[in-house]
Motif scaffolding. Structure first.
Motif, PDB file in Angstrom:
ATOM      1  N   ILE A 164       0.862  -1.186   0.000  1.00 52.37           N
ATOM      2  CA  ILE A 164       0.000   0.000   0.000  1.00 52.37           C
ATOM      3  C   ILE A 164       0.900   1.238   0.000  1.00 52.37           C
ATOM      4  CG2 ILE A 164      -1.799   1.263   1.223  1.00 52.37           C
ATOM      5  CD1 ILE A 164      -2.828  -1.413   0.410  1.00 52.37           C
ATOM      6  N   VAL A 165       0.637   2.169  -0.909  1.00 49.62           N
ATOM      7  CA  VAL A 165       1.397   3.424  -0.970  1.00 49.62           C
ATOM      8  C   VAL A 165       0.440   4.564  -0.646  1.00 49.62           C
ATOM      9  CG1 VAL A 165       2.929   4.878  -2.339  1.00 49.62           C
ATOM     10  CG2 VAL A 165       2.864   2.398  -2.747  1.00 49.62           C
ATOM     11  N   GLU A 166       0.658   5.220   0.489  1.00 47.00           N
ATOM     12  CA  GLU A 166      -0.291   6.196   1.035  1.00 47.00           C
ATOM     13  C   GLU A 166       0.425   7.403   1.623  1.00 47.00           C
ATOM     14  OE1 GLU A 166      -3.434   6.876   1.587  1.00 47.00           O
ATOM     15  OE2 GLU A 166      -4.570   5.096   0.974  1.00 47.00           O
ATOM     16  N   ASP A 167      -0.328   8.486   1.821  1.00 50.23           N
ATOM     17  CA  ASP A 167       0.220   9.660   2.499  1.00 50.23           C
ATOM     18  C   ASP A 167      -0.552  10.015   3.763  1.00 50.23           C
ATOM     19  OD1 ASP A 167      -1.599  12.430   1.639  1.00 50.23           O
ATOM     20  OD2 ASP A 167      -1.946  10.569   0.561  1.00 50.23           O
ATOM     21  N   SER A 168      -1.769   9.489   3.951  1.00 54.58           N
ATOM     22  CA  SER A 168      -2.631   9.901   5.062  1.00 54.58           C
ATOM     23  C   SER A 168      -2.575   8.919   6.225  1.00 54.58           C
ATOM     24  CB  SER A 168      -4.085  10.014   4.590  1.00 54.58           C
ATOM     25  OG  SER A 168      -4.207  11.045   3.626  1.00 54.58           O
ATOM     26  N   LEU A 169      -2.501   9.470   7.422  1.00 55.40           N
ATOM     27  CA  LEU A 169      -2.363   8.660   8.630  1.00 55.40           C
ATOM     28  C   LEU A 169      -3.490   7.653   8.795  1.00 55.40           C
ATOM     29  CD1 LEU A 169      -1.044   7.960  11.324  1.00 55.40           C
ATOM     30  CD2 LEU A 169      -2.227   9.924  12.337  1.00 55.40           C
ATOM     31  N   HIS A 170      -4.744   8.070   8.649  1.00 55.85           N
ATOM     32  CA  HIS A 170      -5.852   7.144   8.916  1.00 55.85           C
ATOM     33  C   HIS A 170      -5.851   5.965   7.945  1.00 55.85           C
ATOM     34  CE1 HIS A 170      -7.682   9.504   5.679  1.00 55.85           C
ATOM     35  NE2 HIS A 170      -8.615   8.579   5.561  1.00 55.85           N
ATOM     36  N   SER A 171      -5.446   6.209   6.687  1.00 55.62           N
ATOM     37  CA  SER A 171      -5.382   5.120   5.707  1.00 55.62           C
ATOM     38  C   SER A 171      -4.238   4.173   6.023  1.00 55.62           C
ATOM     39  CB  SER A 171      -5.203   5.695   4.300  1.00 55.62           C
ATOM     40  OG  SER A 171      -6.273   6.554   3.968  1.00 55.62           O
ATOM     41  N   ILE A 172      -3.124   4.717   6.474  1.00 55.54           N
ATOM     42  CA  ILE A 172      -1.977   3.903   6.862  1.00 55.54           C
ATOM     43  C   ILE A 172      -2.333   3.021   8.053  1.00 55.54           C
ATOM     44  CG2 ILE A 172       0.359   4.024   7.850  1.00 55.54           C
ATOM     45  CD1 ILE A 172       0.702   6.602   6.094  1.00 55.54           C
ATOM     46  N   GLU A 173      -3.034   3.581   9.027  1.00 56.07           N
ATOM     47  CA  GLU A 173      -3.473   2.803  10.193  1.00 56.07           C
ATOM     48  C   GLU A 173      -4.353   1.639   9.762  1.00 56.07           C
ATOM     49  OE1 GLU A 173      -3.600   6.165  13.737  1.00 56.07           O
ATOM     50  OE2 GLU A 173      -5.313   5.964  12.391  1.00 56.07           O
ATOM     51  N   THR A 174      -5.295   1.902   8.862  1.00 59.76           N
ATOM     52  CA  THR A 174      -6.200   0.853   8.393  1.00 59.76           C
ATOM     53  C   THR A 174      -5.428  -0.256   7.688  1.00 59.76           C
ATOM     54  OG1 THR A 174      -8.026   2.428   8.130  1.00 59.76           O
ATOM     55  CG2 THR A 174      -8.181   0.364   6.910  1.00 59.76           C
ATOM     56  N   ALA A 175      -4.539   0.129   6.791  1.00 60.96           N
ATOM     57  CA  ALA A 175      -3.780  -0.858   6.021  1.00 60.96           C
ATOM     58  C   ALA A 175      -2.894  -1.711   6.919  1.00 60.96           C
ATOM     59  CB  ALA A 175      -2.946  -0.148   4.954  1.00 60.96           C
ATOM     60  N   LYS A 176      -2.219  -1.081   7.862  1.00 61.55           N
ATOM     61  CA  LYS A 176      -1.345  -1.828   8.774  1.00 61.55           C
ATOM     62  C   LYS A 176      -2.152  -2.808   9.625  1.00 61.55           C
ATOM     63  CE  LYS A 176       2.298  -1.832   9.679  1.00 61.55           C
ATOM     64  NZ  LYS A 176       3.316  -2.808   9.218  1.00 61.55           N
ATOM     65  N   ASN A 177      -3.288  -2.367  10.126  1.00 61.07           N
ATOM     66  CA  ASN A 177      -4.115  -3.242  10.956  1.00 61.07           C
ATOM     67  C   ASN A 177      -4.652  -4.438  10.178  1.00 61.07           C
ATOM     68  OD1 ASN A 177      -3.768  -1.686  13.255  1.00 61.07           O
ATOM     69  ND2 ASN A 177      -5.596  -0.444  12.887  1.00 61.07           N
ATOM     70  N   ALA A 178      -4.731  -4.294   8.856  1.00 59.20           N
ATOM     71  CA  ALA A 178      -5.233  -5.387   8.012  1.00 59.20           C
ATOM     72  C   ALA A 178      -4.109  -6.284   7.503  1.00 59.20           C
ATOM     73  CB  ALA A 178      -6.026  -4.812   6.835  1.00 59.20           C
ATOM     74  N   GLY A 179      -2.871  -6.027   7.899  1.00 56.80           N
ATOM     75  CA  GLY A 179      -1.776  -6.900   7.533  1.00 56.80           C
ATOM     76  C   GLY A 179      -1.035  -6.568   6.263  1.00 56.80           C
ATOM     77  N   PHE A 180      -1.217  -5.342   5.758  1.00 60.42           N
ATOM     78  CA  PHE A 180      -0.511  -4.919   4.548  1.00 60.42           C
ATOM     79  C   PHE A 180       0.820  -4.257   4.885  1.00 60.42           C
ATOM     80  CE2 PHE A 180      -4.906  -5.054   3.172  1.00 60.42           C
ATOM     81  CZ  PHE A 180      -4.851  -5.474   1.847  1.00 60.42           C
ATOM     82  N   PRO A 181       1.857  -4.473   4.084  1.00 62.22           N
ATOM     83  CA  PRO A 181       3.041  -3.623   4.185  1.00 62.22           C
ATOM     84  C   PRO A 181       2.692  -2.248   3.614  1.00 62.22           C
ATOM     85  CG  PRO A 181       3.277  -5.125   2.328  1.00 62.22           C
ATOM     86  CD  PRO A 181       2.006  -5.518   3.038  1.00 62.22           C
ATOM     87  N   VAL A 182       3.194  -1.191   4.244  1.00 67.72           N
ATOM     88  CA  VAL A 182       2.825   0.170   3.841  1.00 67.72           C
ATOM     89  C   VAL A 182       4.069   1.010   3.602  1.00 67.72           C
ATOM     90  CG1 VAL A 182       1.657   2.297   4.515  1.00 67.72           C
ATOM     91  CG2 VAL A 182       0.660   0.082   5.129  1.00 67.72           C
ATOM     92  N   ALA A 183       4.086   1.676   2.446  1.00 63.80           N
ATOM     93  CA  ALA A 183       5.100   2.687   2.149  1.00 63.80           C
ATOM     94  C   ALA A 183       4.411   4.043   2.222  1.00 63.80           C
ATOM     95  CB  ALA A 183       5.702   2.469   0.767  1.00 63.80           C
TER      96      ALA A 183
END
Length: 216
Positions: A164-183
């Motif tokens: 997942i490639v994101e800039d917003s905190l709330h989206s990063i939180e969601t992705a991490k909690n779902a088990g995605f690696p996040v950049a």
């Protein structure tokens, strides 16, 4: 092993977040709110289109329908997407890099699908993405992982192998909690969240092109 990539759009691939801060205030002013709260756009960016329109009506006691709010804000911002908003630096370069390595990528965005399509078409890259998902497809927005999981299903990949490639905190939180690696990619609109973003994200980059270093 990264087998597919889900890109956010606003603030990640296109330089558009400052437009939304201005449009939110413009809409409220034209509807009689002379001094809109300075933090209103920070609250709005965490909401879906439906949720933000409902908040405008309830919080500011506007005499209009949710459908009017949605339509009017789309009208106000349309010209920016169709004529002005630029890609962020190296957005095309990273797509070229991924194409050379046969790594598929898509967009998952909270932006109106018509506007997202318009800006990507003007910039000449609309057909490069495998698909685009928006709140129209997943109405709960990025506070829930539905949109990311839906992209995985279409790619046929697992969360652990989908970046997942994101800039917003709330989206990063969601992705991490779902088990995605996040950049996480820097955008000035998220300046106040940078320290939290750096703690949560697996990687933090100043430019989207830097994610090439994660591709083996």
């Amino acid at each position: 092993m990264i087998k597919s990539i889900i890109f956010d759009l606003d603030g990640t691939l296109i330089d558009s977040m400052k437009i939304w801060y201005r449009i939110d205030r413009q809409f409220l002013i034209e509807n009689g709110i002379e001094n809109p709260p300075r933090e209103i756009s920070e609250r709005m960016k965490k909401l879906t289109i439906d949720e933000s329109s409902e908040l405008f009506i309830s919080e500011f006691n506007l005499d209009c329908t949710k459908e009017y709010v949605i339509r009017r804000i789309e009208e106000l911002v349309r010209m920016e997407y169709e004529e002005k908003i630029p890609l962020k630096p190296h957005a095309v370069d990273i797509l070229d890099f991924l194409d050379c390595r046969n790594i598929p990528y898509c967009i998952a965005t909270a932006t109106y699908k018509s506007l997202a399509t318009a800006v990507l078409r003007r910039c000449g890259i609309v057909d490069r993405f495998a698909f685009m998902l928006t709140d129209e497809d997943y109405p709960r927005g990025k506070n829930f992982p539905d949109i990311f999981m839906g992209a995985c299903e279409r790619f046929g990949t697992q969360p652990a192998e989908t970046l997942i490639v994101e800039d917003s905190l709330h989206s990063i939180e969601t992705a991490k909690n779902a088990g995605f690696p996040v950049a996480a990619v820097y955008d000035e609109s998220a300046e106040q969240d940078i320290e939290r973003i750096k703690l949560l994200a697996d990687y933090y980059f100043n430019s989207v092109y830097e994610i090439k270093d994660l591709i083996k």
